[in-house]
Design a protein around this motif. Structure first.
Motif, PDB file in Angstrom:
ATOM      1  N   GLU A 305       0.860  -1.187   0.000  1.00 26.21           N
ATOM      2  CA  GLU A 305       0.000   0.000   0.000  1.00 26.21           C
ATOM      3  C   GLU A 305       0.890   1.229   0.000  1.00 26.21           C
ATOM      4  O   GLU A 305       1.980   1.220   0.591  1.00 26.21           O
ATOM      5  N   ILE A 306       0.436   2.281  -0.698  1.00 27.94           N
ATOM      6  CA  ILE A 306       1.218   3.515  -0.751  1.00 27.94           C
ATOM      7  C   ILE A 306       0.430   4.643  -0.118  1.00 27.94           C
ATOM      8  O   ILE A 306      -0.792   4.681  -0.167  1.00 27.94           O
ATOM      9  N   GLN A 307       1.153   5.552   0.494  1.00 27.69           N
ATOM     10  CA  GLN A 307       0.589   6.769   1.072  1.00 27.69           C
ATOM     11  C   GLN A 307       1.464   7.946   0.662  1.00 27.69           C
ATOM     12  O   GLN A 307       2.671   7.884   0.838  1.00 27.69           O
ATOM     13  N   PRO A 308       0.894   9.018   0.085  1.00 30.74           N
ATOM     14  CA  PRO A 308      -0.520   9.231  -0.227  1.00 30.74           C
ATOM     15  C   PRO A 308      -1.025   8.232  -1.274  1.00 30.74           C
ATOM     16  O   PRO A 308      -0.224   7.637  -1.986  1.00 30.74           O
ATOM     17  N   PRO A 309      -2.357   8.072  -1.356  1.00 30.01           N
ATOM     18  CA  PRO A 309      -2.910   7.111  -2.309  1.00 30.01           C
ATOM     19  C   PRO A 309      -2.561   7.462  -3.744  1.00 30.01           C
ATOM     20  O   PRO A 309      -2.079   8.557  -4.046  1.00 30.01           O
ATOM     21  N   GLU A 310      -2.824   6.518  -4.639  1.00 27.05           N
ATOM     22  CA  GLU A 310      -2.523   6.677  -6.050  1.00 27.05           C
ATOM     23  C   GLU A 310      -3.174   7.935  -6.614  1.00 27.05           C
ATOM     24  O   GLU A 310      -4.346   8.194  -6.402  1.00 27.05           O
ATOM     25  N   GLY A 311      -2.358   8.726  -7.323  1.00 20.72           N
ATOM     26  CA  GLY A 311      -2.857   9.935  -7.968  1.00 20.72           C
ATOM     27  C   GLY A 311      -2.798  11.172  -7.107  1.00 20.72           C
ATOM     28  O   GLY A 311      -3.120  12.266  -7.577  1.00 20.72           O
ATOM     29  N   GLN A 312      -2.383  11.043  -5.835  1.00 21.27           N
ATOM     30  CA  GLN A 312      -2.352  12.200  -4.947  1.00 21.27           C
ATOM     31  C   GLN A 312      -0.938  12.541  -4.486  1.00 21.27           C
ATOM     32  O   GLN A 312      -0.747  13.387  -3.631  1.00 21.27           O
ATOM     33  N   LEU A 313       0.058  11.864  -5.041  1.00 19.99           N
ATOM     34  CA  LEU A 313       1.444  12.128  -4.668  1.00 19.99           C
ATOM     35  C   LEU A 313       2.009  13.229  -5.546  1.00 19.99           C
ATOM     36  O   LEU A 313       1.950  13.158  -6.771  1.00 19.99           O
TER      37      LEU A 313
END
Length: 647
Positions: A305-313
Motif C-alpha cells: 500500500e502507498i501513502q498518499p494514495p494513487e494519484g495524490q502524490l
C-alpha cells in the motif's frame, strides 16, 4: 543421548497379559495420585490406624478408619482383606489378623494397601503407619514382659537408646531393636524383627505441563508445575519455580503452580522444567526436562500500500510504502523493490505483520511500479505490482508570439503561445495584457496552448501568460510589444461633414484657381477569402502648421503630404478620405503676387469612396473580371492643395 520427553509424557512399564487382573487396581493407583481428579475417576481413599502402629502383639486389636478427600465418608464403605471383599459397610472396623487392608468409598477409588502385623514375638519394633517425607518419627521397642537395656539399630548399626527419626525420607533402611526381657529365672536378651518404615511421598515429583502443548508463534503459553499433596497433609504449603534451560523464569518460589508466558517465538523452543518445594518440612523436588515445540505459520497474502494514495502524490513530498501480510508468525523480513532494478530499496526484520519504508522527497524519476516481499524462513512471498505516479507542478512557462517581431501593426492577428516544459496534465493556460486576462486555453494532454488576438492600436505594452495544473500557478516573463498604427479614437470617422465639405469645394472653385493633385494608388493586395481587404498600414507625420510671416519672400510651393491612410474600415462599405484645405488671403495682395497660408487651422473635408465586393449581388457576380478588379480597388487620398490665382 535419548530424546527428551515432550510435555505430558510418562514412562510406565507395560504389564504382561497375565498380570492384568492382579494389577487392575494398581494401574488405577499409578494413573491417579492422591487428590487428583480426572474425568470420570475419583481420588483415592486412605486408611487411618488407631493405635497408629503397623506392628502389634498377637491378640491386640486395631481400629481402621476409611477416609477420602471429602471426609467424613458418606454412603457404603467397601473393605478388602488380602484382596478379598469383607462383609463390612461401616466407616470403621476392628481388626486382629495380620495382612493387607484396603478400602473404598462411593466418592473415591481404592486406597493404597496397608500392612498390619500381629506378632507372637516377645519383642517388637513399632513405627506409626502414616509417615510422610520430612516427618519426625518416634520408634518404640515393645516387649510382652518387663524389659530393660533397649537398644536401636539401623542397618545393623547401633544408634541411640531413645530413637527418634528426624525428617525421614524414602529409602531402604532397616531398623530393629534389642532388649533384656524378664524370664522365669533370669533376664533374657531378645531381638526384634527387622522393620522397614513405610514412608509415603509428601508430594510426588512435579510434572511440567504446557497449555497449549504445541503453541503457535506469538501466542501465549501457560506452564503448570503439577503435583499433589495427600489428604492427610493437605495443610502443607508448597511453592514453585520455573526454568528454561538453566535460567529461572519470573519470580522464583511463588505460591502459584502456574506461570503464564505472554508470547512465545521459535527461539523459545527450548527445554523447560520446574521445581516444587514444601515450606515445612523443606522437601524439594523437580520435574523432568520437557521440550517445548513452537509452531511457525508461513506468511501469506502479502500486499503493498502507498501513502498518499494513487494519484495524490506530488513531486517533492514523502512516499510511504507499507508492506503487510495477512498471516505469518515469528520474525518476518520485509523488503521493497522497484520493477526493473536488482537491488532492493530497503529491508527490515521485525516481529510484526507490517513494515513501512519511507522515500523522502520523491522526484519524477521515482515514478514506476513497486512491489514488496515478506519471508519468515519458509521463502519470500511477493506482493502484486502497484504503480506510483507523481503529480508534477508546472514550471515557469515560456511566452512567445508569432510572428516573432518586436513591432506589430494594428489589425494584425497575433498568435500568443504559452508552454510549460514540465507539469502533469491537464494544464490550464492564461493569457494577460498588462495583467488583465485576455482569455484561457486548456492543454488536456500537456504541452502548450495558443491564443489568437486581433491587435488594436492601444495594444502596445506588456504581455505574459500563466500555467496551472492545480498545484499552483506559475507565470512567464513579460514580453513588450509595440503596435504601429493610428490611435483607436482617430479611426472612428464621422460621415455628417461629407456634404458640407463638398459644397465648400464648389464655392472655392468659383473664386480661386483650384490646383488639386490627386493620385490614386492601387492596392497591391487582393481581398481575402473573407471579403475583408488586407492592408499594410503606414505611419504618417502630421503636416507642419507654421505660416509664412515674410510677405516679401515668395511662398514656397507646398509639398503635398499624405495625412492618413485607410486602415481597416471594418464592416462598413464606405471608405473615408481626409482632405486638408487652405486659402490665400486678399490682404497685401499688391505687395506680393502670391498669397500666404492663412494662420488658421486648415479645413478638413471628408469624402467617401464606394467599395465593391464580389458577393454584393448576383448582377455584380456577372461583371467581367477586369471590371470586378477595378471595382474592388482601394484608393489612397493624396493631399489636395488649393491656391488663389493672381488677379
Amino acid at each position: 543421548m535419548g530424546n527428551k520427553p515432550s510435555f505430558g509424557e510418562t514412562d510406565l512399564p507395560c504389564p504382561q497379559p497375565h498380570q492384568f487382573p492382579m494389577l487392575l487396581w494398581l494401574l488405577l493407583l499409578l494413573i491417579l495420585p492422591p487428590g487428583r481428579d480426572q474425568s470420570g475417576v475419583t481420588p483415592k481413599a486412605f486408611l487411618l490406624l488407631n493405635p497408629p502402629w503397623s506392628t502389634n502383639f498377637h491378640k491386640d486389636e486395631v481400629t481402621l478408619t476409611c477416609r477420602d478427600s471429602l471426609s467424613p465418608a458418606q454412603g457404603d464403605i467397601y473393605w478388602y482383606y488380602n484382596e478379598n471383599l469383607l462383609n463390612k459397610k461401616s466407616e470403621e472396623i476392628q481388626i486382629h489378623k495380620t495382612g493387607y487392608y484396603k478400602c473404598k468409598t462411593q466418592r473415591s477409588s481404592l486406597s493404597d494397601p496397608v500392612h498390619v502385623d500381629f506378632s507372637f514375638d516377645k519383642l517388637i519394633l513399632q513405627a506409626p503407619h502414616s509417615v510422610f517425607e520430612g516427618d519426625e518419627v518416634v520408634l518404640r521397642c515393645q516387649a510382652r514382659e518387663e524389659a530393660k537395656e533397649k537398644r536401636f539399630y539401623r542397618n545393623e548399626i547401633q544408634i541411640q537408646s531413645n530413637f527418634t527419626l528426624q525428617s525421614v525420607s524414602m529409602n531402604n533402611d532397616k531398623y530393629h531393636c534389642t532388649a533384656l526381657v524378664r524370664g522365669f529365672w533370669t533376664w533374657n536378651k531378645e531381638i526384634s524383627k527387622h522393620l522397614m518404615i513405610q514412608v509415603q511421598e509428601l508430594f510426588s515429583p512435579p510434572m511440567l505441563i504446557a497449555s497449549p502443548s504445541s503453541p503457535t508463534e506469538g501466542s501465549p503459553v501457560t506452564l503448570k508445575c503439577e503435583t499433589w499433596l495427600p489428604p492427610q497433609r493437605s495443610h502443607i504449603q508448597l511453592q514453585f519455580c520455573f526454568f528454561r534451560e538453566d535460567k529461572a523464569l519470573g519470580k522464583c518460589w511463588s505460591s502459584s503452580p502456574e506461570l503464564k508466558l505472554p508470547t512465545v517465538w521459535s527461539e523459545d523452543a527450548e527445554s523447560y522444567w520446574c521445581q516444587a518445594e514444601s515450606v515445612t518440612p523443606p522437601i524439594r523436588k523437580r520435574s523432568l526436562r520437557s521440550q517445548l515445540y513452537v509452531q511457525r505459520i508461513p506468511v501469506s497474502d502479502v500486499t503493498l500500500e502507498i501513502q498518499p494514495p494513487e494519484g495524490q502524490l506530488t513531486e517533492g513530498e514523502n512516499l510511504l510504502l507499507i508492506c503487510s501480510v495477512a498471516k505469518g508468525t515469528g520474525t518476518v523480513t520485509f523488503s521493497w523493490h522497484r520493477e526493473g532494478t536488482v537491488r532492493s530499496l530497503g529491508r527490515k526484520t521485525q516481529r510484526s505483520l507490517s513494515a513501512v519504508l519511507q522515500i523522502l522527497t520523491v522526484k519524477e524519476s521515482d515514478a514506476g511500479r513497486y512491489y514488496c516481499a515478506a519471508d519468515n524462513i519458509h521463502g519470500p512471498i511477493l506482493s502484486k505490482l502497484i504503480r506510483v505516479t507523481l503529480r508534477i507542478p508546472v514550471s515557469h512557462p515560456l511566452f512567445t508570439f508569432s510572428p516573432a517581431v518586436p513591432q506589430a501593426v494594428a489589425g494584425d492577428v497575433l498568435e500568443l503561445r504559452c508552454e510549460a516544459q514540465r507539469g502533469s496534465p491537464p494544464i490550464l493556460y492564461w493569457f494577460y495584457y498588462k495583467n488583465v486576462t485576455l482569455g484561457s486555453r486548456e492543454a488536456p494532454f500537456g504541452g502548450g496552448a495558443s491564443f489568437n488576438l486581433t491587435l488594436m492600436a492601444d495594444h502596445s505594452g506588456n504581455f505574459s501568460c500563466g500555467a496551472d495544473n492545480g498545484l499552483g500557478i506559475q507565470h512567464s516573463e513579460m514580453v513588450i510589444l509595440s503596435i504601429i498604427g493610428p490611435p483607436s479614437n482617430k479611426t472612428t470617422l464621422i460621415t455628417e461633414g461629407v456634404t458640407a465639405g463638398l459644397l465648400s469645394i464648389l464655392g472655392l472653385a468659383v473664386t480661386a484657381a483650384l490646383v488639386c493633385h490627386f493620385r490614386t494608388q492601387r492596392n497591391s493586395e487582393r481581398l481575402s477569402t473573407t471579403g475583408t481587404p488586407s492592408y499594410s498600414p503606414r505611419e504618417f507625420k502630421e503636416p507642419s502648421r507654421t505660416s509664412n510671416t515674410n510677405p516679401q519672400e515668395p511662398l514656397d510651393p507646398v509639398e503635398p503630404q499624405p495625412v492618413y491612410n485607410n486602415v481597416n474600415p471594418g464592416d462598413s462599405d464606405l471608405v473615408y478620405s481626409e482632405i486638408w484645405s487652405t486659402q490665400h488671403t486678399n490682404e497685401n495682395s499688391a505687395n506680393s503676387p502670391r498669397k500666404h497660408w492663412e494662420d488658421k487651422e486648415p479645413t478638413v473635408i471628408y469624402s467617401d469612396l464606394k467599395k465593391a465586393y464580389p458577393d454584393d449581388s448576383t448582377e455584380q457576380a456577372s461583371i467581367v473580371d477586369s471590371d470586378l478588379e477595378d471595382a474592388v480597388e482601394n484608393y489612397e487620398n493624396v493631399p489636395c492643395i488649393l491656391s488663389a490665382l493672381d488677379r
